[in-house]
Scaffold this active site. Structure first.
Site, PDB file in Angstrom:
ATOM      1  N   ASP A  13       0.812  -1.220   0.000  1.00  0.00           N
ATOM      2  CA  ASP A  13       0.000   0.000   0.000  1.00  0.00           C
ATOM      3  C   ASP A  13       0.843   1.268   0.000  1.00  0.00           C
ATOM      4  O   ASP A  13       0.440   2.293   0.559  1.00  0.00           O
ATOM      5  CB  ASP A  13      -0.976   0.012   1.198  1.00  0.00           C
ATOM      6  CG  ASP A  13      -1.727  -1.297   1.313  1.00  0.00           C
ATOM      7  OD1 ASP A  13      -2.233  -1.754   0.280  1.00  0.00           O
ATOM      8  OD2 ASP A  13      -1.782  -1.866   2.417  1.00  0.00           O
ATOM      9  N   GLU A  14       2.003   1.217  -0.644  1.00  0.00           N
ATOM     10  CA  GLU A  14       2.891   2.397  -0.689  1.00  0.00           C
ATOM     11  C   GLU A  14       2.472   3.377  -1.777  1.00  0.00           C
ATOM     12  O   GLU A  14       3.063   4.463  -1.885  1.00  0.00           O
ATOM     13  CB  GLU A  14       4.342   1.962  -0.963  1.00  0.00           C
ATOM     14  CG  GLU A  14       4.991   1.146   0.141  1.00  0.00           C
ATOM     15  CD  GLU A  14       4.801  -0.344  -0.090  1.00  0.00           C
ATOM     16  OE1 GLU A  14       4.069  -0.719  -1.027  1.00  0.00           O
ATOM     17  OE2 GLU A  14       5.370  -1.136   0.676  1.00  0.00           O
ATOM     18  N   GLY A  15       1.503   2.989  -2.614  1.00  0.00           N
ATOM     19  CA  GLY A  15       1.111   3.854  -3.723  1.00  0.00           C
ATOM     20  C   GLY A  15       1.807   3.429  -5.015  1.00  0.00           C
ATOM     21  O   GLY A  15       2.070   4.256  -5.891  1.00  0.00           O
ATOM     22  N   LYS A  16       2.063   2.126  -5.146  1.00  0.00           N
ATOM     23  CA  LYS A  16       2.767   1.635  -6.339  1.00  0.00           C
ATOM     24  C   LYS A  16       1.940   1.811  -7.609  1.00  0.00           C
ATOM     25  O   LYS A  16       2.486   2.083  -8.667  1.00  0.00           O
ATOM     26  CB  LYS A  16       3.127   0.150  -6.174  1.00  0.00           C
ATOM     27  CG  LYS A  16       4.102  -0.108  -5.042  1.00  0.00           C
ATOM     28  CD  LYS A  16       4.460  -1.565  -4.930  1.00  0.00           C
ATOM     29  CE  LYS A  16       3.317  -2.442  -4.466  1.00  0.00           C
ATOM     30  NZ  LYS A  16       2.874  -2.233  -3.078  1.00  0.00           N
ATOM     31  N   ASN A  38      -5.060 -10.371  -4.277  1.00  0.00           N
ATOM     32  CA  ASN A  38      -4.873  -9.785  -2.941  1.00  0.00           C
ATOM     33  C   ASN A  38      -4.378  -8.342  -3.056  1.00  0.00           C
ATOM     34  O   ASN A  38      -4.497  -7.555  -2.127  1.00  0.00           O
ATOM     35  CB  ASN A  38      -3.893 -10.614  -2.091  1.00  0.00           C
ATOM     36  CG  ASN A  38      -2.598 -10.986  -2.816  1.00  0.00           C
ATOM     37  OD1 ASN A  38      -2.497 -10.821  -4.014  1.00  0.00           O
ATOM     38  ND2 ASN A  38      -1.635 -11.492  -2.072  1.00  0.00           N
ATOM     39  N   GLY A  40      -4.246  -4.443  -4.548  1.00  0.00           N
ATOM     40  CA  GLY A  40      -5.248  -3.474  -4.992  1.00  0.00           C
ATOM     41  C   GLY A  40      -4.509  -2.209  -5.369  1.00  0.00           C
ATOM     42  O   GLY A  40      -3.977  -1.519  -4.508  1.00  0.00           O
ATOM     43  N   HIS A  41      -4.394  -1.950  -6.662  1.00  0.00           N
ATOM     44  CA  HIS A  41      -3.674  -0.759  -7.104  1.00  0.00           C
ATOM     45  C   HIS A  41      -4.681   0.294  -7.570  1.00  0.00           C
ATOM     46  O   HIS A  41      -5.436   0.076  -8.497  1.00  0.00           O
ATOM     47  CB  HIS A  41      -2.686  -1.113  -8.225  1.00  0.00           C
ATOM     48  CG  HIS A  41      -1.501  -1.895  -7.711  1.00  0.00           C
ATOM     49  ND1 HIS A  41      -0.544  -2.411  -8.521  1.00  0.00           N
ATOM     50  CD2 HIS A  41      -1.149  -2.222  -6.449  1.00  0.00           C
ATOM     51  CE1 HIS A  41       0.368  -3.035  -7.767  1.00  0.00           C
ATOM     52  NE2 HIS A  41       0.002  -2.934  -6.513  1.00  0.00           N
ATOM     53  N   GLN A 222       2.145  -6.196  -3.388  1.00  0.00           N
ATOM     54  CA  GLN A 222       2.545  -6.329  -1.969  1.00  0.00           C
ATOM     55  C   GLN A 222       3.916  -5.660  -1.790  1.00  0.00           C
ATOM     56  O   GLN A 222       4.188  -4.691  -2.482  1.00  0.00           O
ATOM     57  CB  GLN A 222       2.562  -7.787  -1.518  1.00  0.00           C
ATOM     58  CG  GLN A 222       1.181  -8.414  -1.391  1.00  0.00           C
ATOM     59  CD  GLN A 222       0.641  -8.906  -2.713  1.00  0.00           C
ATOM     60  OE1 GLN A 222       1.335  -9.555  -3.476  1.00  0.00           O
ATOM     61  NE2 GLN A 222      -0.607  -8.619  -3.003  1.00  0.00           N
ATOM     62  N   THR A 237       3.000 -12.700   2.735  1.00  0.00           N
ATOM     63  CA  THR A 237       2.173 -13.311   1.695  1.00  0.00           C
ATOM     64  C   THR A 237       2.934 -14.530   1.163  1.00  0.00           C
ATOM     65  O   THR A 237       4.038 -14.834   1.617  1.00  0.00           O
ATOM     66  CB  THR A 237       1.804 -12.281   0.605  1.00  0.00           C
ATOM     67  OG1 THR A 237       0.821 -12.877  -0.252  1.00  0.00           O
ATOM     68  CG2 THR A 237       3.009 -11.822  -0.218  1.00  0.00           C
ATOM     69  N   THR A 298      -8.571  -3.801  -1.315  1.00  0.00           N
ATOM     70  CA  THR A 298      -9.129  -5.118  -1.631  1.00  0.00           C
ATOM     71  C   THR A 298     -10.150  -5.551  -0.592  1.00  0.00           C
ATOM     72  O   THR A 298     -11.219  -6.048  -0.930  1.00  0.00           O
ATOM     73  CB  THR A 298      -7.989  -6.170  -1.699  1.00  0.00           C
ATOM     74  OG1 THR A 298      -7.067  -5.731  -2.686  1.00  0.00           O
ATOM     75  CG2 THR A 298      -8.495  -7.549  -2.060  1.00  0.00           C
ATOM     76  N   GLY A 300     -11.062  -3.548   2.365  1.00  0.00           N
ATOM     77  CA  GLY A 300     -11.696  -2.468   3.134  1.00  0.00           C
ATOM     78  C   GLY A 300     -11.226  -2.433   4.583  1.00  0.00           C
ATOM     79  O   GLY A 300     -11.665  -1.590   5.367  1.00  0.00           O
ATOM     80  N   ARG A 303      -6.010  -0.059   8.031  1.00  0.00           N
ATOM     81  CA  ARG A 303      -4.582  -0.333   8.160  1.00  0.00           C
ATOM     82  C   ARG A 303      -4.048   0.343   9.419  1.00  0.00           C
ATOM     83  O   ARG A 303      -4.449   1.460   9.731  1.00  0.00           O
ATOM     84  CB  ARG A 303      -3.821   0.240   6.956  1.00  0.00           C
ATOM     85  CG  ARG A 303      -4.296  -0.318   5.631  1.00  0.00           C
ATOM     86  CD  ARG A 303      -3.640   0.405   4.463  1.00  0.00           C
ATOM     87  NE  ARG A 303      -4.210  -0.041   3.199  1.00  0.00           N
ATOM     88  CZ  ARG A 303      -4.376   0.734   2.140  1.00  0.00           C
ATOM     89  NH1 ARG A 303      -3.993   1.999   2.151  1.00  0.00           N
ATOM     90  NH2 ARG A 303      -4.906   0.247   1.036  1.00  0.00           N
TER      91      ARG A 303
HETATM   92  P1  IMP Z   1      -2.481 -12.935   1.631  1.00  0.00           P
HETATM   93  O1  IMP Z   1      -1.533 -12.358   0.639  1.00  0.00           O
HETATM   94  O2  IMP Z   1      -3.919 -12.673   1.308  1.00  0.00           O
HETATM   95  O3  IMP Z   1      -2.201 -14.375   1.893  1.00  0.00           O
HETATM   96  O4  IMP Z   1      -2.208 -12.175   3.024  1.00  0.00           O
HETATM   97  C1  IMP Z   1      -0.972 -12.307   3.717  1.00  0.00           C
HETATM   98  C2  IMP Z   1      -0.566 -10.983   4.363  1.00  0.00           C
HETATM   99  O5  IMP Z   1      -0.243 -10.038   3.354  1.00  0.00           O
HETATM  100  C3  IMP Z   1      -1.666 -10.328   5.201  1.00  0.00           C
HETATM  101  O6  IMP Z   1      -1.059  -9.627   6.265  1.00  0.00           O
HETATM  102  C4  IMP Z   1      -2.273  -9.325   4.239  1.00  0.00           C
HETATM  103  O7  IMP Z   1      -2.907  -8.261   4.915  1.00  0.00           O
HETATM  104  C5  IMP Z   1      -1.042  -8.864   3.498  1.00  0.00           C
HETATM  105  N1  IMP Z   1      -1.331  -8.364   2.147  1.00  0.00           N
HETATM  106  C6  IMP Z   1      -1.605  -9.071   1.039  1.00  0.00           C
HETATM  107  N2  IMP Z   1      -1.794  -8.261  -0.004  1.00  0.00           N
HETATM  108  C7  IMP Z   1      -1.614  -7.010   0.442  1.00  0.00           C
HETATM  109  C8  IMP Z   1      -1.632  -5.725  -0.191  1.00  0.00           C
HETATM  110  O8  IMP Z   1      -1.852  -5.577  -1.398  1.00  0.00           O
HETATM  111  N3  IMP Z   1      -1.394  -4.656   0.628  1.00  0.00           N
HETATM  112  C9  IMP Z   1      -1.101  -4.795   1.943  1.00  0.00           C
HETATM  113  N4  IMP Z   1      -1.064  -5.962   2.562  1.00  0.00           N
HETATM  114  C10 IMP Z   1      -1.310  -7.077   1.825  1.00  0.00           C
END
Ligand code: IMP
Length: 425
Positions: A13-16, A38, A40-41, A222, A237, A298, A300, A303
């Site tokens: 979620d750095e703003g990529k 997983n 969300g851009h 991520q 992840t 993704t 809601g 954070r």
């Molecule tokens: P998963 O990738 O859904 O298996 O989640 C594993 C970990 O990665 C959890 O802490 C999620 O909140 C985190 N995570 C997965 N995708 C993102 C993302 O796009 N932004 C921030 N955290 C993420």
């Protein structure tokens, strides 16, 4: 030929998305190399806010956009995204999907939920998008790949054997419904038709790009601290967001110079479970969440917010071999007074030399802070007009000193044009 690799240096979620959208104007091809829906851009275009989970952000600029073999592809999500883009007037004719990417099915999502529940105190706080279970099947050599869609008879056979395997090994343990291969095929038929035209063998695709000296932009999802090997394991992840996986996860071998661009916010956030040493005290955390809109694109979920952690950032910049950094969301800290920055950790009273590789040490670590002078919204407005005020310049210098990496840009607002190129000032 040149390539840029954009990687997150924190916990995502750095703003990529915004940075990739900005850099995509000079790229010929934008590539996703790991993760799945997983991610969300978010891209803001005048009156439109577009959230992409699977399709590379380059699609918005009409660039060739590849979903690489390292991605786990949720077909339902992909089709939804294609529909959303098309209804926003954005063509997907330049989308390509590697035949070697693995298909993520509904039962992966169900397994993810059940596994989180079964883990109890050990749960990761996943996005429940089925990422872990799909990668488990991949590495267990039981997965079904996008290329299997080419021949429906082959696909049917694979789905049948997989269902047998799942029903024998997983359905009972997780108390999940048994899979019915007939139903899976029924559900896949139409969807397979829809995505078949986008499927490519990336060998040819990559060799064409390389031969024609095309410029490639790799879009990490991520971030480093969520990398399966180099992140805060097990609270990570199941893929490799780090820069070096860009090649393995896309099938585009590095027969070219590449530039690694690490993205960090001016503060930090984390969603899900796991250690977060620089987490802010609750009142500041709440304020930052509201100011920064720190809610998952993704899921809601809200954070957690923390101060910028230069100790973690130095580690992440090293692991990725960063050539430059882009600092985002500087505007969110404007008018909040002095800014705290973590420069190291202590553990049991002693300063740590390197970033801990153990969750237990991380939980027991205490951040060492320095306080720097903050900036105002007027400073941010001037920044956008090309004047970098001292407090902002000092903040940038501090990041550069601790990471040994130059800061090339600052993002100071949600719009496409709110990225300031510091090399020009
Ligand atoms: P998963 O990738 O859904 O298996 O989640 C594993 C970990 O990665 C959890 O802490 C999620 O909140 C985190 N995570 C997965 N995708 C993102 C993302 O796009 N932004 C921030 N955290 C993420």
């Amino acid at each position: 030929m040149k390539a840029d690799i954009v990687v997150g240096l924190q916990w995502g979620d750095e703003g990529k998305g915004k940075v990739v959208d900005y850099l995509a104007k000079d790229a010929d091809c934008v590539v996703r190399y790991q993760g799945g829906a997983n991610a969300g851009h978010t891209i803001v275009l005048k009156d439109k806010r577009i959230v992409l989970h699977l399709i590379p952000s380059g699609i918005v600029r009409g660039k060739l956009s590849l979903i690489g073999n390292g991605v786990v592809l949720d077909i339902d999500e992909l089709i939804k995204e294609i529909n959303d883009l098309e209804s926003a007037g954005i063509s997907v004719k330049n989308l390509r999907i590697s035949s070697r990417a693995h298909i993520l099915f509904e039962h992966h999502r169900e397994t993810d939920k059940a596994s989180e529940k079964a883990k109890g105190k050990l749960s990761i706080g996943t996005t429940k998008s089925g990422i872990g279970p799909c990668y488990v099947d991949k590495y267990d050599r039981a997965g079904i790949r996008v290329g299997d869609i080419a021949d429906m008879r082959v696909l049917e056979e694979k789905v049948r054997s997989y269902a047998e395997f799942f029903n024998k090994t997983k359905a009972g343990g997780y108390r999940l419904k048994k899979l019915d291969p007939g139903k899976i095929m029924e559900n896949l038929k139409e969807k397979a038709e829809r995505i078949r035209p986008f499927i490519v063998n990336t060998d040819e695709f990559a060799s064409n790009l390389i031969k024609r000296k095309k410029r490639i932009l790799f879009e990490g999802a991520q971030a480093t601290m969520l990398d399966i090997d180099f992140g805060t394991y097990p609270f990570v992840t199941s893929s490799h967001p780090i820069s070096l996986y860009a090649f393995a996860g896309s099938g585009i071998p590095p027969y070219f110079d590449f530039n690694v661009i690490g993205i960090t916010k001016a503060y930090a956030t984390r969603v899900g479970n796991g250690p977060f040493p620089t987490k802010m005290e609750s009142a500041v955390d709440r304020m930052m969440r509201e100011r920064g809109g720190e809610y998952g694109a993704t899921t809601g979920r809200s954070r957690d917010c923390g101060w910028l952690d230069l100790f973690a950032l130095r580690y992440a910049a090293f692991i990725n071999r960063c050539d430059e950094l882009i600092v985002t969301k500087l505007d969110i800290l404007a008018d909040t007074g002095d800014v705290k920055v973590c420069t190291g950790y202590t553990y049991r009273g002693k300063a740590l030399k390197g970033y801990p590789d153990s969750t237990e040490v991380l939980y027991g670590s205490k951040p060492v802070y320095i306080t720097v002078k903050g900036w105002t919204s007027k400073d941010i407005a001037e920044l956008k007009n090309g004047t970098v005020k001292k407090s902002i310049r000092d903040f940038v210098k501090l990041i550069e000193k601790h990471t040994n990496t130059r800061v090339s840009h600052i993002a100071a607002g949600p719009e496409r044009n709110d990225i300031v190129d510091l090399r020009r000032h």
